[in-house]
Structure formats: C-alpha cells, structure tokens
Design an enzyme around this catalytic site. Structure first.
Site, PDB file in Angstrom:
ATOM      1  N   TYR A 162       0.838  -1.212   0.000  1.00 46.13           N
ATOM      2  CA  TYR A 162       0.000   0.000   0.000  1.00 46.13           C
ATOM      3  C   TYR A 162       0.868   1.254   0.000  1.00 46.13           C
ATOM      4  O   TYR A 162       0.619   2.193  -0.764  1.00 46.13           O
ATOM      5  CB  TYR A 162      -0.918  -0.023   1.229  1.00 46.13           C
ATOM      6  CG  TYR A 162      -1.768   1.218   1.377  1.00 46.13           C
ATOM      7  CD1 TYR A 162      -2.845   1.460   0.526  1.00 46.13           C
ATOM      8  CD2 TYR A 162      -1.502   2.158   2.375  1.00 46.13           C
ATOM      9  CE1 TYR A 162      -3.625   2.601   0.657  1.00 46.13           C
ATOM     10  CE2 TYR A 162      -2.277   3.300   2.515  1.00 46.13           C
ATOM     11  CZ  TYR A 162      -3.331   3.515   1.661  1.00 46.13           C
ATOM     12  OH  TYR A 162      -4.094   4.655   1.786  1.00 46.13           O
ATOM     13  N   LYS A 166       1.227   4.521  -2.672  1.00 45.69           N
ATOM     14  CA  LYS A 166       1.047   5.920  -2.260  1.00 45.69           C
ATOM     15  C   LYS A 166       2.334   6.727  -2.454  1.00 45.69           C
ATOM     16  O   LYS A 166       2.294   7.931  -2.686  1.00 45.69           O
ATOM     17  CB  LYS A 166       0.569   5.977  -0.802  1.00 45.69           C
ATOM     18  CG  LYS A 166      -0.871   5.479  -0.638  1.00 45.69           C
ATOM     19  CD  LYS A 166      -1.840   6.347  -1.439  1.00 45.69           C
ATOM     20  CE  LYS A 166      -3.290   5.979  -1.229  1.00 45.69           C
ATOM     21  NZ  LYS A 166      -4.214   6.860  -1.989  1.00 45.69           N
TER      22      LYS A 166
END
Lengths: 254, 80
Positions: A162, A166
């Site tokens: 994740y 980002k």
C-alpha cells in the site's frame, strides 16, 4: 467556522474520483460550497452515487453529475472523460482520491492484491491525469490534487504494498507537475495521516489508540481537515504552488 | 473539409507548410514528431475536431492516414 469565504470556484468544473464516501465526499462538499460544478464518482453503487448527487443538489446551488466508473479500468476512465467533455466541455479541477487499502506484512503480499493496489491507487491516477490534462489544456490550465498518504512519505509496518502505491503518487505528482507547468496545470499531492474514514473504522480500539498516541495534536483527523487542504490547492490561493506534497496529519510520527 | 482541418492540425503541431506531403508523415520520421510533438498534435486534433481520444488511439496515431482512420471512429467523415 467558515475560513474559506474568499475562495470562489464558480464557473469551474471539478471531478473528484472516489467521492461518495470519506475524504472524497468531504472534498466534493467543500468544492460545491465554494461554487464549483461537481462531478462525483463511485465505483460500484449507483444507489449511493445518486443519493450523493441528491445531497449536493439539495444543499448547494451548483451543477452536479455522477459517473459510475472503476478507476482501475482504463476504458472506464476514458468513457468518464468523454462524458465530462460532452456534458461540461471543460475540466478545471481534478482530485484523484479513489483508492483501496489492503494491509499485509511483507511475506503475505499476494500477487492479486498487489495488482489490485497498483491498478487502482497508481495506474488509475496516471490514466486520469492523462485525460484530465488534455481537457484542462484546452481551457488554459487547471489544478490537480492527488491524494497520497503519510505512509507513502514515511512507510509503515504491514503496508509495504500500500505504501508503495502511495509513494508512487508522490513521484507521479512531481513529474506531472514538471511536465504540465508550461500548460498552466498545477499538480500537487496531499498526504493525509490517520483520518476518520471507513478505511480505518474497522480497526480495533487498541490500534486506534496506538495511532492517535502518535499524533502530535492528539486527535484523529477528519475528512474535512483534508478537504480544506485540497480546497487551498485547487483555489487561486495557491496559483504559484505546484509539485508539492502537503502533509495533513496533525503532526503524526510513524 | 475535414481533411483540410486535419492538415491544419498537423501544420500547427509540427510547423509544416501546406504543400507538405502529409501522407508521408510518420511518428519519429520527421524531426518535430517526437513524443512531445505527438502530444501537441493530439491537443490540436482534439481541439479542432472537439473529440476526446483514448490512450490506445493516441498511441496508435502514427501517421496522417492513421489519424483519419481513428477519427472516423469518432464520426468524423473523410469520404466527402
């Protein structure tokens, strides 16, 4: 408290991906409050999308449309921008907010999950940037805000995949800002910290408390805290700001 | 009419003269048709014909005749 009264977005068209809940919904509301025409986007629930359109219509005197599209699907993105082009003929503001969160420790990251994260959180942003920037050029410029995360800046245990998606948004934002500056298109990113959305609502009380303990301001952030930062970046208050990463994290340390 | 408009797009994007052999133009075959020049051409085409192309179409648009073929899918007529 209304601290944004000097901002006027009337006449501008804003597309906010992932805007039926959480941060995206807060962004849509604050942009509508400041006069922008709003194009909402949801991935899978036409009922929720229609309900949100109704809410904007009833509270703000601005044009509003909704587009059901999964940002991880390039064809769906393409159809979305064709629809924006045919209905509004312009785009001034893009907020790339749609994203998925999947936590997994390094050894437990599966191929399918990895692909899903990158297709939505990273490729989706690039596809949207491609079409949006071409529409913005036609009208002399625009402002794009990509929603990253504090974990994209700092990293976090259990979030290798994740956080990578980002972090990619930071590179995308800085590179696109350089490429599009000559067309008067500004590209910035916002990196929220621990924000009270559906994504974190399922966390246990213990984990919530641990996270809040790491926040200098001692409280979880609200979607509106993030929305106000986005409002600044899409408004004329930031006409000379591009390629920047704005942390909205209450002084969180991770 | 549309062929003339398409030629205008190419002329503006690549600073070409009207007597150029447009059918011979190709991506990276002339100095101005770089990737940056390509995006300039796409902007001109989209603006002149008021269309939005797909990314795949943008990548595929590698010549004057290919441009006509792609625009035909957007109901731009080059037959008359």
């Amino acid at each position: 408290m209304k601290s944004t009264s000097s901002i006027d977005l009337s006449g501008r068209v804003a597309f906010i991906t992932g805007s039926t809940r959480g941060i995206g919904w807060a962004v849509a509301r604050i942009l509508a409050e400041n006069g922008a025409a709003i194009i909402l986007n949801g991935r899978s629930s036409p009922e929720r999308l229609h309900s949100r359109i109704g809410e904007i219509c009833s509270r703000f005197d601005v044009p509003v449309e909704g587009i059901l599209a999964d940002v991880s699907d390039p064809r769906a993105i393409s159809r979305a921008y064709r629809s924006i082009h045919s209905q509004f003929g312009r785009l001034d503001i893009l907020v790339n907010n749609a994203g998925v969160l999947e936590d997994a420790v390094l050894g437990m990251i599966g191929e399918a999950g990895l692909r899903r994260l990158f297709e939505t959180n990273t490729a989706g942003v690039i596809h949207s940037l491609q079409a949006a920037s071409r529409l913005m050029k036609r009208n002399g410029g625009g402002s794009i805000v990509n929603i990253s995360s504090i974990v994209g800046v700092e990293g976090n245990r259990g979030q290798v995949a994740y956080s990578a998606t980002k972090a990619a948004i930071l590179g995308i934002s800085k590179s696109a800002a350089k490429e599009l500056a000559g067309d008067n298109i500004r590209v910035n990113a916002v990196a929220p910290g621990f924000i009270d959305t559906d994504m974190v609502r399922n966390l246990s009380d213990t984990i919530r408390k641990e996270n809040i303990a790491r926040i200098g301001m001692g409280r979880i952030g609200s979607p509106e805290d993030v929305a106000r930062a986005v409002l600044f970046l899409v408004s004329d208050l930031s006409t000379y700001v591009t390629g920047q990463i704005l942390g909205v994290d209450g002084g969180m340390v991770i | 009419m549309n062929e003339k408009k398409l030629k205008e797009a190419f002329m503006r994007a690549f600073d070409l003269s009207p007597d150029r052999d447009f059918e011979a133009l190709g991506y990276r075959k002339i100095e101005a048709w770089t990737s940056v020049g390509h995006m300039r051409l796409i902007s001109e085409i989209e603006e002149i014909f008021d269309v939005m192309l797909d990314t795949e179409e943008i990548l595929d648009l590698s010549s004057f005749s290919k441009a006509k073929e792609i625009l035909a899918h957007h109901e731009i007529d080059f037959q008359h």
